[in-house]
Design a protein around this motif. Sequence first.
Motif, PDB file in Angstrom:
ATOM      1  N   ASN B 277     -28.502 -25.019  -0.740  1.00 42.29           N
ATOM      2  CA  ASN B 277     -27.121 -24.579  -0.551  1.00 42.29           C
ATOM      3  C   ASN B 277     -26.861 -23.977   0.818  1.00 42.29           C
ATOM      4  O   ASN B 277     -25.756 -23.498   1.095  1.00 42.29           O
ATOM      5  CB  ASN B 277     -26.740 -23.583  -1.649  1.00 42.29           C
ATOM      6  CG  ASN B 277     -26.387 -24.313  -2.937  1.00 42.29           C
ATOM      7  OD1 ASN B 277     -25.594 -25.245  -2.905  1.00 42.29           O
ATOM      8  ND2 ASN B 277     -27.016 -23.925  -4.031  1.00 42.29           N
TER       9      ASN B 277
ATOM     10  N   ILE D 304     -20.428 -31.354 -17.003  1.00 47.61           N
ATOM     11  CA  ILE D 304     -21.112 -30.879 -15.793  1.00 47.61           C
ATOM     12  C   ILE D 304     -20.634 -29.478 -15.445  1.00 47.61           C
ATOM     13  O   ILE D 304     -21.420 -28.607 -15.070  1.00 47.61           O
ATOM     14  CB  ILE D 304     -20.910 -31.886 -14.652  1.00 47.61           C
ATOM     15  CG1 ILE D 304     -21.920 -33.019 -14.859  1.00 47.61           C
ATOM     16  CG2 ILE D 304     -21.100 -31.231 -13.291  1.00 47.61           C
ATOM     17  CD1 ILE D 304     -21.645 -34.241 -14.087  1.00 47.61           C
ATOM     18  N   TRP D 305     -19.330 -29.257 -15.644  1.00 54.05           N
ATOM     19  CA  TRP D 305     -18.790 -27.908 -15.400  1.00 54.05           C
ATOM     20  C   TRP D 305     -19.412 -26.913 -16.377  1.00 54.05           C
ATOM     21  O   TRP D 305     -19.914 -25.858 -15.978  1.00 54.05           O
ATOM     22  CB  TRP D 305     -17.265 -27.957 -15.534  1.00 54.05           C
ATOM     23  CG  TRP D 305     -16.599 -26.614 -15.495  1.00 54.05           C
ATOM     24  CD1 TRP D 305     -16.429 -25.809 -14.409  1.00 54.05           C
ATOM     25  CD2 TRP D 305     -16.007 -25.926 -16.609  1.00 54.05           C
ATOM     26  NE1 TRP D 305     -15.757 -24.661 -14.778  1.00 54.05           N
ATOM     27  CE2 TRP D 305     -15.498 -24.709 -16.106  1.00 54.05           C
ATOM     28  CE3 TRP D 305     -15.857 -26.220 -17.966  1.00 54.05           C
ATOM     29  CZ2 TRP D 305     -14.826 -23.787 -16.939  1.00 54.05           C
ATOM     30  CZ3 TRP D 305     -15.198 -25.312 -18.782  1.00 54.05           C
ATOM     31  CH2 TRP D 305     -14.693 -24.108 -18.269  1.00 54.05           C
ATOM     32  N   LYS D 307     -22.187 -26.983 -17.993  1.00 54.99           N
ATOM     33  CA  LYS D 307     -23.615 -26.743 -17.784  1.00 54.99           C
ATOM     34  C   LYS D 307     -23.875 -25.928 -16.531  1.00 54.99           C
ATOM     35  O   LYS D 307     -24.847 -25.176 -16.452  1.00 54.99           O
ATOM     36  CB  LYS D 307     -24.372 -28.066 -17.697  1.00 54.99           C
ATOM     37  CG  LYS D 307     -24.662 -28.688 -19.049  1.00 54.99           C
ATOM     38  CD  LYS D 307     -25.632 -29.852 -18.948  1.00 54.99           C
ATOM     39  CE  LYS D 307     -25.575 -30.673 -20.250  1.00 54.99           C
ATOM     40  NZ  LYS D 307     -24.149 -31.053 -20.598  1.00 54.99           N
ATOM     41  N   ASN D 308     -23.037 -26.067 -15.509  1.00 53.65           N
ATOM     42  CA  ASN D 308     -23.379 -25.493 -14.207  1.00 53.65           C
ATOM     43  C   ASN D 308     -22.489 -24.369 -13.702  1.00 53.65           C
ATOM     44  O   ASN D 308     -22.864 -23.667 -12.752  1.00 53.65           O
ATOM     45  CB  ASN D 308     -23.410 -26.613 -13.158  1.00 53.65           C
ATOM     46  CG  ASN D 308     -24.427 -27.684 -13.499  1.00 53.65           C
ATOM     47  OD1 ASN D 308     -25.622 -27.487 -13.318  1.00 53.65           O
ATOM     48  ND2 ASN D 308     -23.946 -28.799 -14.049  1.00 53.65           N
ATOM     49  N   ALA D 309     -21.315 -24.212 -14.288  1.00 60.78           N
ATOM     50  CA  ALA D 309     -20.399 -23.188 -13.773  1.00 60.78           C
ATOM     51  C   ALA D 309     -20.863 -21.803 -14.190  1.00 60.78           C
ATOM     52  O   ALA D 309     -21.466 -21.629 -15.251  1.00 60.78           O
ATOM     53  CB  ALA D 309     -18.984 -23.448 -14.264  1.00 60.78           C
ATOM     54  N   ARG D 310     -20.562 -20.819 -13.340  1.00 63.30           N
ATOM     55  CA  ARG D 310     -20.843 -19.430 -13.696  1.00 63.30           C
ATOM     56  C   ARG D 310     -19.713 -18.895 -14.561  1.00 63.30           C
ATOM     57  O   ARG D 310     -18.637 -19.482 -14.623  1.00 63.30           O
ATOM     58  CB  ARG D 310     -20.958 -18.576 -12.428  1.00 63.30           C
ATOM     59  CG  ARG D 310     -22.152 -18.932 -11.582  1.00 63.30           C
ATOM     60  CD  ARG D 310     -22.246 -18.045 -10.356  1.00 63.30           C
ATOM     61  NE  ARG D 310     -23.387 -18.436  -9.534  1.00 63.30           N
ATOM     62  CZ  ARG D 310     -23.487 -18.152  -8.226  1.00 63.30           C
ATOM     63  NH1 ARG D 310     -22.524 -17.480  -7.610  1.00 63.30           N
ATOM     64  NH2 ARG D 310     -24.551 -18.535  -7.539  1.00 63.30           N
ATOM     65  N   PHE D 318     -15.933 -23.638  -9.025  1.00 61.26           N
ATOM     66  CA  PHE D 318     -17.275 -24.194  -9.193  1.00 61.26           C
ATOM     67  C   PHE D 318     -17.559 -25.202  -8.079  1.00 61.26           C
ATOM     68  O   PHE D 318     -18.608 -25.142  -7.418  1.00 61.26           O
ATOM     69  CB  PHE D 318     -17.371 -24.859 -10.576  1.00 61.26           C
ATOM     70  CG  PHE D 318     -18.510 -25.807 -10.760  1.00 61.26           C
ATOM     71  CD1 PHE D 318     -19.828 -25.384 -10.675  1.00 61.26           C
ATOM     72  CD2 PHE D 318     -18.260 -27.154 -11.028  1.00 61.26           C
ATOM     73  CE1 PHE D 318     -20.877 -26.274 -10.853  1.00 61.26           C
ATOM     74  CE2 PHE D 318     -19.309 -28.046 -11.210  1.00 61.26           C
ATOM     75  CZ  PHE D 318     -20.614 -27.603 -11.117  1.00 61.26           C
ATOM     76  N   ILE D 322     -20.521 -25.388  -5.062  1.00 59.35           N
ATOM     77  CA  ILE D 322     -21.559 -26.434  -4.892  1.00 59.35           C
ATOM     78  C   ILE D 322     -21.215 -27.427  -3.788  1.00 59.35           C
ATOM     79  O   ILE D 322     -22.090 -28.103  -3.257  1.00 59.35           O
ATOM     80  CB  ILE D 322     -21.801 -27.211  -6.207  1.00 59.35           C
ATOM     81  CG1 ILE D 322     -20.557 -28.003  -6.622  1.00 59.35           C
ATOM     82  CG2 ILE D 322     -22.236 -26.263  -7.326  1.00 59.35           C
ATOM     83  CD1 ILE D 322     -20.820 -29.029  -7.710  1.00 59.35           C
ATOM     84  N   ARG D 326     -21.961 -32.607  -3.516  1.00 59.05           N
ATOM     85  CA  ARG D 326     -22.755 -32.385  -4.727  1.00 59.05           C
ATOM     86  C   ARG D 326     -21.944 -32.747  -5.977  1.00 59.05           C
ATOM     87  O   ARG D 326     -22.481 -33.274  -6.947  1.00 59.05           O
ATOM     88  CB  ARG D 326     -23.150 -30.900  -4.756  1.00 59.05           C
ATOM     89  CG  ARG D 326     -24.180 -30.552  -5.769  1.00 59.05           C
ATOM     90  CD  ARG D 326     -25.552 -30.321  -5.183  1.00 59.05           C
ATOM     91  NE  ARG D 326     -26.478 -30.007  -6.282  1.00 59.05           N
ATOM     92  CZ  ARG D 326     -26.916 -30.918  -7.165  1.00 59.05           C
ATOM     93  NH1 ARG D 326     -26.542 -32.171  -7.051  1.00 59.05           N
ATOM     94  NH2 ARG D 326     -27.735 -30.567  -8.144  1.00 59.05           N
ATOM     95  N   MET D 330     -23.398 -35.193  -8.683  1.00 58.61           N
ATOM     96  CA  MET D 330     -23.634 -34.783 -10.069  1.00 58.61           C
ATOM     97  C   MET D 330     -22.863 -35.639 -11.068  1.00 58.61           C
ATOM     98  O   MET D 330     -23.375 -36.018 -12.115  1.00 58.61           O
ATOM     99  CB  MET D 330     -23.211 -33.333 -10.280  1.00 58.61           C
ATOM    100  CG  MET D 330     -24.163 -32.299  -9.771  1.00 58.61           C
ATOM    101  SD  MET D 330     -23.393 -30.672 -10.004  1.00 58.61           S
ATOM    102  CE  MET D 330     -24.817 -29.703 -10.443  1.00 58.61           C
ATOM    103  N   THR D 331     -21.611 -35.948 -10.745  1.00 61.73           N
ATOM    104  CA  THR D 331     -20.796 -36.704 -11.695  1.00 61.73           C
ATOM    105  C   THR D 331     -21.085 -38.195 -11.629  1.00 61.73           C
ATOM    106  O   THR D 331     -20.692 -38.946 -12.518  1.00 61.73           O
ATOM    107  CB  THR D 331     -19.294 -36.515 -11.395  1.00 61.73           C
ATOM    108  OG1 THR D 331     -19.057 -36.882 -10.036  1.00 61.73           O
ATOM    109  CG2 THR D 331     -18.872 -35.078 -11.619  1.00 61.73           C
TER     110      THR D 331
END
Lengths: 404, 404, 358, 358
Positions: B277, D304-305, D307-310, D318, D322, D326, D330-331
């Motif tokens: 990142n 994907i959101w 699984k990976n978003a805070r 998000f 990233i 990315r 990812m998608t």
Amino acid sequence: MADSGGNGKTPLLDELEKGPWPSFVTQIKDTAEDKDMCKDLLSLLERSYEERKGHWKHGGIVGVMGYGGGVIGRYNDLPDEYPNIAHFHTIRVNMPSGWFYTSDALRTICDIWERHGSGLTNMHGSTGDIILLGTVTDELEPAFKELTDAGFDLGGSGSDMRTPSCCVGPARCEWACYDTLNITNDLTQHFQDELHRPAFPYKFKIKCAGCPNDCVASVARADMSIIGTWRDDIQVDQAEVKAAAAAGLDIQKDVCANCPTKCIEWDGEELAIDDTNCVKCMHCINAMPKALRPGNDRGATIMLGAKAPIVEGALLSSVLVPFMKLEPPYEELKDLIERIWDFWGEHGKNRERVGELMQRVGLGNFLEAIEVEPVPQMIAHPRENPYVFYEDYYEEGEEEEEEQ
Amino acid sequence: MADSGGNGKTPLLDELEKGPWPSFVTQIKDTAEDKDMCKDLLSLLERSYEERKGHWKHGGIVGVMGYGGGVIGRYNDLPDEYPNIAHFHTIRVNMPSGWFYTSDALRTICDIWERHGSGLTNMHGSTGDIILLGTVTDELEPAFKELTDAGFDLGGSGSDMRTPSCCVGPARCEWACYDTLNITNDLTQHFQDELHRPAFPYKFKIKCAGCPNDCVASVARADMSIIGTWRDDIQVDQAEVKAAAAAGLDIQKDVCANCPTKCIEWDGEELAIDDTNCVKCMHCINAMPKALRPGNDRGATIMLGAKAPIVEGALLSSVLVPFMKLEPPYEELKDLIERIWDFWGEHGKNRERVGELMQRVGLGNFLEAIEVEPVPQMIAHPRENPYVFYEDYYEEGEEEEEEQ
Amino acid sequence: MTTVTERKTDIGPPHYEKMLPPVIKANYGKWRYHELVKPGVMVHVGESGDKLFTVRAGSPRLLGVRRIRQFADLADKYCDGYLRFTSRNNVEFLLTDDAKIDPLIADLKVLGHPVGGIGNAISNIVHTQGWVHCHSAATDASGIVKAVMDDLFEYFAETEVPGKLRIALACCLNMCGAVHCSDIAILGIHRRPPKVEGGLNKVCEIPNVVASCPTAAIRPTQVDGQPSVEIDEEGCMFCANCFSVCPALPMADPLNDGVSIWVGGKVSNARSEPRFSKLAIPYIENNPPRWPEVVESVRNIVEIWIKNARKFERMGEFIDRIGWPRFFEMTGIEFTKEHIDDFKYAGLTYKRSAQLRH
Amino acid sequence: MTTVTERKTDIGPPHYEKMLPPVIKANYGKWRYHELVKPGVMVHVGESGDKLFTVRAGSPRLLGVRRIRQFADLADKYCDGYLRFTSRNNVEFLLTDDAKIDPLIADLKVLGHPVGGIGNAISNIVHTQGWVHCHSAATDASGIVKAVMDDLFEYFAETEVPGKLRIALACCLNMCGAVHCSDIAILGIHRRPPKVEGGLNKVCEIPNVVASCPTAAIRPTQVDGQPSVEIDEEGCMFCANCFSVCPALPMADPLNDGVSIWVGGKVSNARSEPRFSKLAIPYIENNPPRWPEVVESVRNIVEIWIKNARKFERMGEFIDRIGWPRFFEMTGIEFTKEHIDDFKYAGLTYKRSAQLRH
Ligand code: SRM
Ligand code: SRM
Ligand code: SRM
Ligand code: SRM
Ligand code: SF4
Ligand code: SF4
Ligand code: SF4
Ligand code: SF4
Ligand code: SF4
Ligand code: SF4
Ligand code: SF4
Ligand code: SF4
């Protein structure tokens, strides 16, 4: 391709009755049991699904006597095959502020619409109206008569003020910074003529959100976006902050790190907010509803100009008045709205939204025209280009500035 | 107003000899002791200071034989009063890459310019050239002859490739990710014809910065900005990190909090960087030069299009090639440059910079024309408007797509 | 007398290697780190352990041959004859013997050249020609630069500031100084439409002139029988593009030309992305020889930055943090209509959110 | 039969106070806080200590009078006859007695209305008319909404997601669903220029038609003696503005109409400022009755959101974190020329810095 005009079969639409989410097809079918309009609608829609193509034509000018707005004319392009929906006009009925109803009020609407229309509705349309979906021209006046007798009136359509809408606000939200329902009802009543008789260059929408969470998407969907906010300090209950932390909220990571101006600090004991740098984004309050609340000196930010992309590109509203106190009878706001309408009415082109006008003439000139002082809160940043239209220059031999 | 053409008094300019910063006036005066051109220049400049107005006219086409660029013609508008600078042309001499000189090289330039010009220079011009400031038309050829005999040549002007320049790079900087001096010299030599004989729609500038600190402001001032970067991990010397902390650097506040992607963490013991990142901004390396260094897999990001505002607004360069290895003979880069020039030469309007062309035809079309694949690194974000020029559509009765 | 055949052309510049001192040749691309030794002096240490000391001296950029020869002499005396110039027009002396640093600095002082500008300092002002050489200038360049650098001298030579602060000046909208991305930019501006000189048609192609105006403020017309142009004064924003293509449309005007001040630009990728400077002060009249109002305005902005910016924080990053309303408040600069963008991307500069400090 | 004089007009909507339950009148503007009780149920507590329980039921928005009456009956049975609708067209039952919550939910289940959508959930899809009622539609609205909500059902009714995720659909570029600021937007699009119907001049003002085209792709012409217009197909970007002003320029085209997917918009001011959605998938063909490709594409992005978003991180926030490269990686969505803006502000969407992940 099989013409589904006659036979009642709708194999494709039937697929949309499956699955856990409530089905619009079921709604049309139910209503079709006592409404032929809906039978034809089902068949026509099935045909659209087969052909992958809609079958509606531009609506002509239809409406109720003395109003220019409130009805959307609609005709299908195969009237002989679907005669019951040859006309299929929509009536937009102005909802009560906040979309609150008594069961009786709902039944009244249902009864009227069963008598005079398709029996189908949208609760609600994107602008907020009760959408009575589909009837014939001859039923418009009778429907209108019964609606007004029952205390309802039409909403907006065409180049008029559109039906103002608001979030639930003080009725059921602890964060409301002004009375969204009251102002929405007040403006709607005050501007009935502008609502019902299109006389603007284009549509004008007003949406009232009680706080910066903007639960009516006003900043994106209203020509005038009224967004509640406060000027003093966020109210903090330190004990509840600790409780939230104890309950598992990672205050540093989930709250402080998400503050856009990084103006909150948490030392594990006390939450310290530098309110002079707080931009009232609501996040910390959202994250800890029991511990934090907006301040007490409340009002709203008035923003102008949002619209969809057609045709110069989508716009978000931008700040016109950073903070305005909003108490009945809202004179300051109404005066502002009228000054805006006057300038727009005079200089707006046909089908030019106020946000587009503001850009075309330039915000600076627009502000002069509506008599609002420029302040830096109105901009994200000052100009980057050097193309300034300086308005005065000295002539030889004279000392004072000359208006050109 | 007193005509200062004759008398040598310069009361206003004298004010600019006061104060601690070295004075350009002192430079002109010193040089005036053996150069009449400079005497007249002083008087004319004093007059400009009195009148608050310049006295130079558009330069006509002057230059040296066979070149179209390298000389800026200049005449004053009061030739009778200031005859020694009736002509006052500038010669742009291509500097050595990195602006390194031996004392002898400098003396050579001085001797030539004392013989053939005003004796005044700019070390250096904004594009990077040695600016020999002011001479008469007849001295251009002789000056050029002596310069080339001494191994110097002219820089660019007009609608040509301008003199490429670069940061000090590997010569004196630990962060250089490619050899900025070598590539600058190589491109300058390779494109001599494009540098000396204007044949483009407008000027084309190249600036080479060894790392993202961009010490030659290439992203703002070059049509092609070549900015060094790396693909692998930042090299970390944990002991030196601790030392920096011990020396008083607040690593959390001054380094981690300033990381644009917040991808560094410091627990007081170890510095952890999530290199996937890291956007190679350089900040952490800048803050701890002894502890951190760029990775070893080095190259450059090639960016295109920067320019000053005239007339469509200023542009910053934008990413064309996210990462390119740069080793002599730089074939890949030269091919790219030539493809760009070909398209620009064919489709660019008169006085249209390449960045403006790229916007006019659209980046997507531009990429197709220069045979570069679109990648998401080229954009800040995908389009927000729905106005997509879809290029193919189905015709009735056919299944495969048709080019229209 | 030479003939064309003998002429050398297209030889390009001398190869840089001829100009590099041995210590650089030996450590080329193999530098390990650098350190600030004291104001204006830094050392680069090679993987070999070799040390290269750089002494950076301020320069007016406009140099006569005498002074350049004096620099050459100093280079011989202290640097085996090697020196360089920077991208901001300072002179850098390259030493291997740190014992020679102070004597060099002393000699430079005698010549009147201060040492400084390295690290978190205010370095030299990138600038342009102005009244010294350009026909297009709305103000002088060298004069303002001298006055401002005199005033900010301490921040070049002595006192450390929060981060880098880059000042640039351009004498007209062509922006040869590339002031469009500087922490503080000083920009010469016209404020009066071009005058149309008689006989314009003899000097310029009327269609080109008309086409040159981005706001279409130039219309073809007849002036006593002669084809000419007229300017719609309302539509003119003084870019001078018409003058660039046609000398018969002079813009220079002592009464109205002056200077504007811009802030918050940067070009490095460090921390935040490169960005343009934004308008701070729309107009300050030309007041030669020392432009006191310009000097005072720049000083004011610099002092506020120094007092309030965090370490490493560039001007634009500082303003990001405090917000523009606070910037205008702190500097006491009046916010006016001129600050509001009305060019191509104007709409995107409006505040499109309710995120406000109250 | 009524005469004009008797007609009531301009009475406006009924006053909202008539529609408010007593507990709201009593605590109006004096709510203290709220809490999520369970999926689809929240409680608002007043300073008085009073409690108001809200049960939110999903709705197709298109409702027949029968169903509305059934809602009214439920309101009478459990809420003293009070209910409301939300800005995303869900139905909210307003209770004071928490014992009645589960029976109400059970009755709603029988009617086929799930309870959910509160808090960090995927709520109802704001949408428009489509083939049900609009002449302008490039796709249907209700059908796609039904198929997508069926697929995402768990995130409405059961499983918590990282933050709010707002999906909207509009059946043409008019964007009545205001999809331009949604976490995920489904937008009906045309991809073929309008057909010019004969006798256009009888239905429309040719100058208006020509003027309606933002890209000036419409030119006046003659078709067998009749004034008409011709379309420059290269210049058309299918906005349908010409059709909005002239019915004789139909755009609907079964072979080429379809749907595009947009991501990352938001309207709240929470954390980050409001922003537009950006193009993710340029085109998916219309595939009624259940648009499986659209459903699958939306699901993919949502997963994907999730699984990976805070926590609290909206789709756009998000992706900010990233980076777009990315996101496409990812998608698995292909990045194409269509993604690159070429409209008014295109240049500002180019990546104008070297801050890149490599
Ligand atoms: C019914 C409704 C959609 C819905 O299913 O809810 C709707 C339906 C139509 N809209 Fe809309 N708009 C509706 C809310 C919106 C919104 C959203 C909002 O108001 O929050 C927008 C985007 C926000 C905005 O105003 O920009 C919207 C932007 C448009 C536009 C584009 C306007 C623009 O300036 O970009 C048009 C085109 C036009 O006005 O010619 C349009 C035009 C139309 C027309 C009248 C089609 C036409 O061109 O004649 C549609 C009639 C459909 C039909 O036959 O029933 N509708 N329209 C919404 C009104 C219901 C209500 O009154 O509550
Ligand atoms: C000498 C120099 C300024 C200086 O004092 O250093 C200079 C001087 C002139 N520039 Fe420049 N430009 C100089 C660097 C720049 C830069 C900066 C850079 O190259 O890094 C820029 C901004 C970056 C860019 O290229 O956009 C620059 C943007 C312009 C422009 C605007 C071009 C544009 O597309 O916006 C013009 C106008 C024009 O080309 O007609 C211009 C035009 C001019 C002219 C030729 C005036 C004219 O219109 O004929 C000036 C001649 C002045 C004179 O009489 O000596 N000059 N010019 C610089 C060249 C010295 C050298 O070769 O090293
Ligand atoms: C000598 C020079 C390159 C050259 O080939 O001439 C140079 C040399 C160095 N720069 Fe630079 N920079 C030079 C112009 C620039 C420019 C271009 C400009 O100013 O027009 C920039 C971009 C400025 C901007 O963003 O607007 C520049 C942005 C940096 C940065 C990033 C600073 C930041 O925080 O944004 C660093 C890193 C740092 O300072 O820690 C840096 C660091 C350095 C270092 C420390 C690199 C190194 O390890 O040697 C060099 C000496 C320290 C210093 O502070 O000067 N250099 N540096 C230039 C000296 C100009 C002068 O005389 O003052
Ligand atoms: C009922 C409703 C207002 C209404 O008058 O109808 C409403 C009600 C509430 N919203 Fe909302 N919001 C409602 C539409 C919205 C919208 C508008 C929209 O979706 O079109 C937004 C803007 C969405 C966006 O940004 O695109 C919205 C953004 C928020 C936020 C900010 C979320 C964020 O992090 O960005 C909050 C704060 C939170 O969730 O913690 C919020 C919080 C709330 C709270 C908790 C406020 C309160 O204390 O009561 C309310 C119930 C919780 C919940 O999650 O629904 N509400 N809320 C709307 C319910 C729609 C639905 O049926 O799902
Ligand atoms: S906008 Fe604010 S006040 Fe209104 S409902 Fe949403 S959170 Fe409550
Ligand atoms: S409301 Fe937003 S800006 Fe203010 S303190 Fe809370 S998180 Fe920060
Ligand atoms: S750009 Fe990078 S490599 Fe070049 S001098 Fe500056 S810091 Fe060093
Ligand atoms: S280089 Fe920049 S982005 Fe990368 S880790 Fe260091 S600070 Fe972060
Ligand atoms: S900025 Fe303008 S006036 Fe100054 S040198 Fe460049 S062109 Fe000439
Ligand atoms: S100065 Fe610029 S705006 Fe004014 S007339 Fe000339 S070209 Fe047009
Ligand atoms: S979005 Fe387009 S098609 Fe859908 S209702 Fe609105 S105007 Fe009609
Ligand atoms: S669809 Fe839009 S772009 Fe195409 S012709 Fe019609 S108006 Fe022009």
